[in-house]
Design an enzyme around this catalytic site. Structure first.
Site, PDB file in Angstrom:
ATOM      1  N   LEU A 152       0.799  -1.347   0.030  1.00 32.10           N
ATOM      2  CA  LEU A 152      -0.073   0.005  -0.056  1.00 32.10           C
ATOM      3  C   LEU A 152       0.968   1.302   0.197  1.00 32.10           C
ATOM      4  CD1 LEU A 152      -3.115   0.301  -0.028  1.00 32.10           C
ATOM      5  CD2 LEU A 152      -2.826   0.817   2.493  1.00 32.10           C
ATOM      6  N   ARG A 154       2.752   4.428  -2.769  1.00 27.45           N
ATOM      7  CA  ARG A 154       1.917   5.315  -3.708  1.00 27.45           C
ATOM      8  C   ARG A 154       1.003   4.713  -4.528  1.00 27.45           C
ATOM      9  NH1 ARG A 154       7.886   7.073  -3.654  1.00 27.45           N
ATOM     10  NH2 ARG A 154       8.219   5.241  -4.618  1.00 27.45           N
ATOM     11  N   ARG A 232       5.713  -6.349 -10.795  1.00 29.46           N
ATOM     12  CA  ARG A 232       6.819  -6.897 -11.768  1.00 29.46           C
ATOM     13  C   ARG A 232       6.435  -8.474 -11.737  1.00 29.46           C
ATOM     14  NH1 ARG A 232       8.053  -2.436 -12.785  1.00 29.46           N
ATOM     15  NH2 ARG A 232       9.822  -1.545 -12.587  1.00 29.46           N
ATOM     16  N   GLU A 261       9.575 -11.613 -19.309  1.00 30.56           N
ATOM     17  CA  GLU A 261       8.873 -10.793 -20.543  1.00 30.56           C
ATOM     18  C   GLU A 261      10.045 -10.142 -21.481  1.00 30.56           C
ATOM     19  OE1 GLU A 261       7.245  -7.800 -17.732  1.00 30.56           O
ATOM     20  OE2 GLU A 261       8.608  -6.397 -18.243  1.00 30.56           O
ATOM     21  N   HIS A 279       3.535  -4.606 -20.323  1.00 30.34           N
ATOM     22  CA  HIS A 279       4.236  -3.864 -19.526  1.00 30.34           C
ATOM     23  C   HIS A 279       4.062  -2.344 -19.936  1.00 30.34           C
ATOM     24  CE1 HIS A 279       7.683  -3.622 -16.466  1.00 30.34           C
ATOM     25  NE2 HIS A 279       6.836  -2.564 -16.387  1.00 30.34           N
TER      26      HIS A 279
HETATM   27  P1  NAP Z   1       6.293   2.724  -3.304  1.00 29.78           P
HETATM   28  O1  NAP Z   1       5.463   3.961  -2.775  1.00 29.78           O
HETATM   29  O2  NAP Z   1       7.492   2.565  -2.493  1.00 29.78           O
HETATM   30  O3  NAP Z   1       5.315   1.516  -2.578  1.00 29.78           O
HETATM   31  C1  NAP Z   1       5.524   0.138  -2.496  1.00 29.78           C
HETATM   32  C2  NAP Z   1       4.842  -0.513  -1.257  1.00 29.78           C
HETATM   33  O4  NAP Z   1       5.392  -1.729  -1.057  1.00 29.78           O
HETATM   34  C3  NAP Z   1       5.114  -0.104   0.079  1.00 29.78           C
HETATM   35  O5  NAP Z   1       3.769   0.555   0.743  1.00 29.78           O
HETATM   36  C4  NAP Z   1       5.990  -0.739   1.138  1.00 29.78           C
HETATM   37  O6  NAP Z   1       5.187  -0.816   2.366  1.00 29.78           O
HETATM   38  C5  NAP Z   1       5.427  -2.047   0.193  1.00 29.78           C
HETATM   39  N1  NAP Z   1       6.494  -3.380   0.215  1.00 29.78           N
HETATM   40  C6  NAP Z   1       7.726  -3.199   0.199  1.00 29.78           C
HETATM   41  N2  NAP Z   1       8.350  -4.206   0.393  1.00 29.78           N
HETATM   42  C7  NAP Z   1       7.282  -5.293   0.625  1.00 29.78           C
HETATM   43  C8  NAP Z   1       7.450  -6.449   1.038  1.00 29.78           C
HETATM   44  N3  NAP Z   1       8.637  -7.212   1.156  1.00 29.78           N
HETATM   45  N4  NAP Z   1       6.115  -7.076   1.218  1.00 29.78           N
HETATM   46  C9  NAP Z   1       4.886  -6.580   0.935  1.00 29.78           C
HETATM   47  N5  NAP Z   1       4.893  -5.187   0.886  1.00 29.78           N
HETATM   48  C10 NAP Z   1       6.107  -4.662   0.612  1.00 29.78           C
HETATM   49  O7  NAP Z   1       6.250   2.194  -4.871  1.00 29.78           O
HETATM   50  P2  NAP Z   1       5.312   2.713  -5.878  1.00 29.78           P
HETATM   51  O8  NAP Z   1       5.685   3.914  -6.380  1.00 29.78           O
HETATM   52  O9  NAP Z   1       3.878   2.475  -5.260  1.00 29.78           O
HETATM   53  O10 NAP Z   1       5.705   1.277  -6.795  1.00 29.78           O
HETATM   54  C11 NAP Z   1       5.650   0.220  -6.524  1.00 29.78           C
HETATM   55  C12 NAP Z   1       6.032  -0.909  -7.617  1.00 29.78           C
HETATM   56  O11 NAP Z   1       5.210  -0.751  -8.662  1.00 29.78           O
HETATM   57  C13 NAP Z   1       7.540  -0.263  -8.326  1.00 29.78           C
HETATM   58  O12 NAP Z   1       8.403  -0.948  -7.484  1.00 29.78           O
HETATM   59  C14 NAP Z   1       7.320  -1.038  -9.691  1.00 29.78           C
HETATM   60  O13 NAP Z   1       8.076  -2.360  -9.523  1.00 29.78           O
HETATM   61  C15 NAP Z   1       5.936  -1.160  -9.933  1.00 29.78           C
HETATM   62  N6  NAP Z   1       5.533  -0.469 -10.861  1.00 29.78           N
HETATM   63  C16 NAP Z   1       5.148  -1.222 -12.281  1.00 29.78           C
HETATM   64  C17 NAP Z   1       4.818  -0.482 -13.117  1.00 29.78           C
HETATM   65  C18 NAP Z   1       4.235  -1.134 -14.470  1.00 29.78           C
HETATM   66  O14 NAP Z   1       4.521  -0.480 -15.705  1.00 29.78           O
HETATM   67  N7  NAP Z   1       3.774  -2.042 -14.525  1.00 29.78           N
HETATM   68  C19 NAP Z   1       4.911   1.144 -13.246  1.00 29.78           C
HETATM   69  C20 NAP Z   1       5.416   1.669 -12.218  1.00 29.78           C
HETATM   70  C21 NAP Z   1       5.671   0.943 -10.969  1.00 29.78           C
HETATM   71  P3  NAP Z   1       6.190  -1.437   3.676  1.00 29.78           P
HETATM   72  O15 NAP Z   1       7.366  -0.761   3.366  1.00 29.78           O
HETATM   73  O16 NAP Z   1       5.127  -0.993   4.661  1.00 29.78           O
HETATM   74  O17 NAP Z   1       6.274  -2.963   3.296  1.00 29.78           O
END
Ligand code: NAP
Length: 313
Positions: A152, A154, A232, A261, A279
């Protein structure tokens, strides 16, 4: 700054390429098939690497660039950058958070709707002329279904807000319960999966989260459950997912990312309860330009000795 060497690892944005070319001495890594020789000849002038979610900066590349000072990634996820190696060598790292959040969250909701309401399958039904032979079968409702979110952050929070607008109860799993959070927390992924209809993966890829979706989680989600992955590919044990879908042990899946991928398991191609995307989570013209501007902004800030805009390391 024209003499500062910047290595772009793979094609990612024509706009970014053009803007980097105006400001720096840009090397396009993909244009040099003899990589070892290229690095030997140019490592003395390369001070920055620009990578993305496909090709980042691994330990081998970082070690081959003794003058490297900064890795500016055209992505928010940094699973393709060896962060420990960067820290060890004093190399700064930046990413592109926030600017892509809306697009990825929009797409996650789009996948929920597409899987449950069979939007892609309905489109194929019309195009193939089958409608003239009879109406399309009934599908499943999205509004009101419980949405479980892994991570949970961004993007996860933006998905939760959108799901709320569909009257979906939201629950989540992350390493720690968030203080003052209105959504129900489950301390394990399996418990989350047992208590939701749609499970969305939105956490970063790390050693801890590789295969966070395994057989146990898939079975907990069950034959009516839907998996959405906009995180991912390696978050999911793909052979387990494929067999669960083929055997009817999972209700459906909406996938923007895959383990190997652009390779996608062909067994999925014939399934109507699956929506497959290449993606494209952040893939809009507007967002990719904002991401590019952030990559450039970080590089300019660094080389002008100003604070980085979005530092990670
Ligand atoms: P973010 O703000 O850092 O949020 C990541 C969340 O994951 C945090 O709330 C964190 O909470 C949680 N987390 C971290 N480690 C964890 C674990 N071991 N188990 C469970 N939860 C965990 O990142 P974001 O900006 O939302 O982006 C998230 C991810 O989306 C990116 O890292 C990227 O891989 C993916 N993404 C994909 C695309 C696409 O094109 N499909 C585009 C953008 C991003 P806690 O620290 O409390 O655990």
């Amino acid at each position: 700054m024209e003499s500062i060497g910047v290595l772009m690892t793979c094609p990612m944005s024509a706009y970014l390429e053009q803007e980097l070319d105006k400001r720096f001495k840009l090397f396009r890594f993909w244009q040099f098939p003899q990589r070892a020789q290229f690095l030997k000849e140019n490592c003395g002038s390369i001070r920055a690497v620009v990578g993305n979610a496909t090709v980042g900066a691994d330990a081998e590349l970082i070690d081959a660039l003794p003058k490297l000072e900064i890795v500016s990634s055209f992505s928010v996820g940094l699973d393709k950058v060896d962060l420990a190696k960067c820290k060890e060598k004093g190399v700064r790292v930046t990413n592109t958070p926030d600017v892509l959040t809306d697009d990825v969250a929009d797409l996650a909701i789009g996948l929920c709707l597409a899987v449950l309401r069979r939007i892609c399958e309905c489109d194929r039904y019309v195009r193939s002329g089958k409608w003239k032979k009879g109406d399309y079968k009934l599908t499943s409702k999205f509004s009101g279904k419980t949405v479980g979110i892994i991570g949970l952050g961004r993007i996860g929070t933006a998905i939760a807000k959108r799901a709320e607008a569909f009257n979906c109860p939201v629950c989540y799993y992350s390493r720690r319960e968030k203080p003052n959070c209105q959504y129900k927390y489950y301390p394990s992924v399996t418990e989350l999966a047992s208590n939701c209809n749609i499970l969305v993966v939105a956490c970063p890829l790390t050693e801890e989260t590789r295969h966070i979706i395994n057989r146990e989680v898939i079975d907990a989600l069950g034959p009516k459950g839907v998996l959405i992955n906009i995180g991912r590919g390696p978050h999911v044990d793909e052979p387990e997912l494929v067999s669960a879908l083929l055997e009817g042990r999972l209700g459906g899946a909406g996938l923007d990312v895959f383990e190997k991928e652009p390779e996608v398991p062909e067994e999925l191609f014939g399934l109507e309860n699956v929506v497959l995307l290449p993606h494209v989570g952040s893939g809009t013209v507007e967002t990719r330009q904002e991401m590019a501007d952030l990559v450039i902004g970080n590089l300019e800030a660094y080389f002008l000795s100003k604070p980085l805009l979005t530092p990670v390391v």
